[in-house]
Design a protein around this motif. Structure first.
Motif, PDB file in Angstrom:
ATOM      1  N   VAL A 137      22.353  -4.814 -13.953  1.00  0.00           N
ATOM      2  CA  VAL A 137      22.738  -5.370 -12.653  1.00  0.00           C
ATOM      3  C   VAL A 137      21.502  -5.611 -11.786  1.00  0.00           C
ATOM      4  O   VAL A 137      21.347  -6.680 -11.174  1.00  0.00           O
ATOM      5  CB  VAL A 137      23.719  -4.433 -11.918  1.00  0.00           C
ATOM      6  N   VAL A 138      20.614  -4.621 -11.741  1.00  0.00           N
ATOM      7  CA  VAL A 138      19.400  -4.760 -10.929  1.00  0.00           C
ATOM      8  C   VAL A 138      18.512  -5.877 -11.481  1.00  0.00           C
ATOM      9  O   VAL A 138      17.917  -6.649 -10.715  1.00  0.00           O
ATOM     10  CB  VAL A 138      18.626  -3.429 -10.875  1.00  0.00           C
ATOM     11  N   SER A 139      18.426  -5.979 -12.803  1.00  0.00           N
ATOM     12  CA  SER A 139      17.614  -7.042 -13.418  1.00  0.00           C
ATOM     13  C   SER A 139      18.136  -8.419 -13.017  1.00  0.00           C
ATOM     14  O   SER A 139      17.357  -9.326 -12.708  1.00  0.00           O
ATOM     15  CB  SER A 139      17.628  -6.914 -14.946  1.00  0.00           C
ATOM     16  N   TYR A 140      19.457  -8.567 -13.007  1.00  0.00           N
ATOM     17  CA  TYR A 140      20.020  -9.843 -12.565  1.00  0.00           C
ATOM     18  C   TYR A 140      19.693 -10.105 -11.104  1.00  0.00           C
ATOM     19  O   TYR A 140      19.346 -11.233 -10.718  1.00  0.00           O
ATOM     20  CB  TYR A 140      21.537  -9.890 -12.757  1.00  0.00           C
ATOM     21  N   ASP A 141      19.808  -9.065 -10.274  1.00  0.00           N
ATOM     22  CA  ASP A 141      19.542  -9.240  -8.850  1.00  0.00           C
ATOM     23  C   ASP A 141      18.096  -9.662  -8.598  1.00  0.00           C
ATOM     24  O   ASP A 141      17.814 -10.354  -7.622  1.00  0.00           O
ATOM     25  CB  ASP A 141      19.859  -7.945  -8.094  1.00  0.00           C
ATOM     26  N   VAL A 142      17.193  -9.227  -9.450  1.00  0.00           N
ATOM     27  CA  VAL A 142      15.794  -9.674  -9.342  1.00  0.00           C
ATOM     28  C   VAL A 142      15.676 -11.116  -9.838  1.00  0.00           C
ATOM     29  O   VAL A 142      15.044 -11.959  -9.194  1.00  0.00           O
ATOM     30  CB  VAL A 142      14.858  -8.750 -10.145  1.00  0.00           C
ATOM     31  N   PHE A 143      16.306 -11.402 -10.976  1.00  0.00           N
ATOM     32  CA  PHE A 143      16.219 -12.729 -11.578  1.00  0.00           C
ATOM     33  C   PHE A 143      16.797 -13.806 -10.668  1.00  0.00           C
ATOM     34  O   PHE A 143      16.292 -14.943 -10.630  1.00  0.00           O
ATOM     35  CB  PHE A 143      16.953 -12.732 -12.925  1.00  0.00           C
ATOM     36  N   ARG A 144      17.860 -13.493  -9.919  1.00  0.00           N
ATOM     37  CA  ARG A 144      18.518 -14.533  -9.120  1.00  0.00           C
ATOM     38  C   ARG A 144      17.628 -15.091  -8.025  1.00  0.00           C
ATOM     39  O   ARG A 144      17.869 -16.197  -7.527  1.00  0.00           O
ATOM     40  CB  ARG A 144      19.817 -14.007  -8.519  1.00  0.00           C
ATOM     41  N   TYR A 145      16.561 -14.357  -7.658  1.00  0.00           N
ATOM     42  CA  TYR A 145      15.625 -14.900  -6.682  1.00  0.00           C
ATOM     43  C   TYR A 145      14.845 -16.082  -7.258  1.00  0.00           C
ATOM     44  O   TYR A 145      14.254 -16.861  -6.511  1.00  0.00           O
ATOM     45  CB  TYR A 145      14.643 -13.819  -6.219  1.00  0.00           C
ATOM     46  N   CYS A 146      14.849 -16.191  -8.588  1.00  0.00           N
ATOM     47  CA  CYS A 146      14.147 -17.298  -9.248  1.00  0.00           C
ATOM     48  C   CYS A 146      15.012 -18.551  -9.339  1.00  0.00           C
ATOM     49  O   CYS A 146      14.519 -19.623  -9.706  1.00  0.00           O
ATOM     50  CB  CYS A 146      13.706 -16.887 -10.656  1.00  0.00           C
ATOM     51  N   ILE A 147      16.292 -18.425  -9.022  1.00  0.00           N
ATOM     52  CA  ILE A 147      17.194 -19.572  -9.078  1.00  0.00           C
ATOM     53  C   ILE A 147      17.005 -20.419  -7.821  1.00  0.00           C
ATOM     54  O   ILE A 147      17.118 -19.897  -6.702  1.00  0.00           O
ATOM     55  CB  ILE A 147      18.664 -19.118  -9.186  1.00  0.00           C
ATOM     56  N   PRO A 148      16.720 -21.705  -7.948  1.00  0.00           N
ATOM     57  CA  PRO A 148      16.582 -22.563  -6.766  1.00  0.00           C
ATOM     58  C   PRO A 148      17.845 -22.524  -5.911  1.00  0.00           C
ATOM     59  O   PRO A 148      18.958 -22.517  -6.451  1.00  0.00           O
ATOM     60  CB  PRO A 148      16.354 -23.961  -7.367  1.00  0.00           C
ATOM     61  N   ALA A 149      17.656 -22.501  -4.602  1.00  0.00           N
ATOM     62  CA  ALA A 149      18.808 -22.414  -3.695  1.00  0.00           C
ATOM     63  C   ALA A 149      19.787 -23.562  -3.917  1.00  0.00           C
ATOM     64  O   ALA A 149      21.008 -23.389  -3.783  1.00  0.00           O
ATOM     65  CB  ALA A 149      18.319 -22.409  -2.249  1.00  0.00           C
TER      66      ALA A 149
END
Length: 219
Positions: A137-149
């Motif tokens: 879950v935490v890994s996803y929460d970090v990764f989602r910052y890399c997704i363009p808005a």
């Protein structure tokens, strides 16, 4: 012998956890986005605050059932993150969210180190699966910052659903594991697996609903 304060803490923990589970299942089977859904959602979060607080109090102050620490971390982080994403509906970076991630990870890692130090007295499968899920879950929460808005879109809907159901899964695992101690680790693992299946089901429902909305808008 349990002190009155400890008994009061246990009673508050059990009552708030039971109410949270009842409310959680009501939310699952009620129409989403309604005023009732919103009110029940806030009540669920309030109950979870009591559950997490009393759970942490029981572990730290009364030194009881260290496994509650892992369950408490899972429930606390998923509830916090699931509520936050509903409020923000975006993957915008906030320092307080990063601090919540680091805090959850730090406690989980200390928990694992301590258990290895004293020797496992629970089934390692239960421990590693719980910690592994938290890391996921935490890994996803970090990764989602890399997704363009511009591409993030409706991902917040899936996040909110998954995290709140995960918080319920932690509660249900603790509840069933407590009332059926002779059937561990299955009484802890199977409720979590059930909630994962429920999570998948509702995420598929979200996907289908959004696709239908897109079709109607394109007509």
């Amino acid at each position: 012998m349990d002190t009155p304060l400890h008994l009061s803490n246990i009673i508050a923990h059990v009552i708030s956890g039971t109410i949270a589970l009842i409310i959680g299942f009501l939310i699952l089977f009620k129409t989403k986005g309604t005023l009732l859904h919103i009110k029940l959602g806030y009540l669920f979060v309030y109950c979870m605050i009591v559950v997490v607080t009393t759970g942490a109090f029981g572990v730290i102050v009364f030194k009881r059932n260290l496994f509650l620490l892992l369950i408490t971390i899972l429930a606390a982080y998923n509830t916090y993150s699931g509520f936050r994403i509903l409020k923000e509906k975006s993957n915008r970076f906030y320092v307080k969210d990063l601090l919540a991630m680091l805090g959850a990870l730090a406690i989980a890692l200390v928990f694992i180190y301590y258990l290895k130090f004293i020797g496992f007295y629970w089934n390692p499968m239960v421990i590693y699966s719980g910690v592994g899920y938290l890391l996921l879950v935490v890994s996803y929460d970090v990764f989602r910052y890399c997704i363009p808005a511009s591409q993030y879109g409706n991902l917040w809907r899936y996040e909110h659903s998954s995290k709140m159901i995960s918080a319920m899964g932690a509660l249900l695992s603790a509840f069933i594991g407590t009332i059926l101690p002779d059937y561990k680790p299955y009484s802890q693992i199977l409720p979590s697996l059930l909630m994962i299946l429920i999570m998948i089901f509702f995420n598929v429902k979200i996907y289908i609903r959004l696709k239908k909305q897109d079709v109607r808008l394109s007509e």
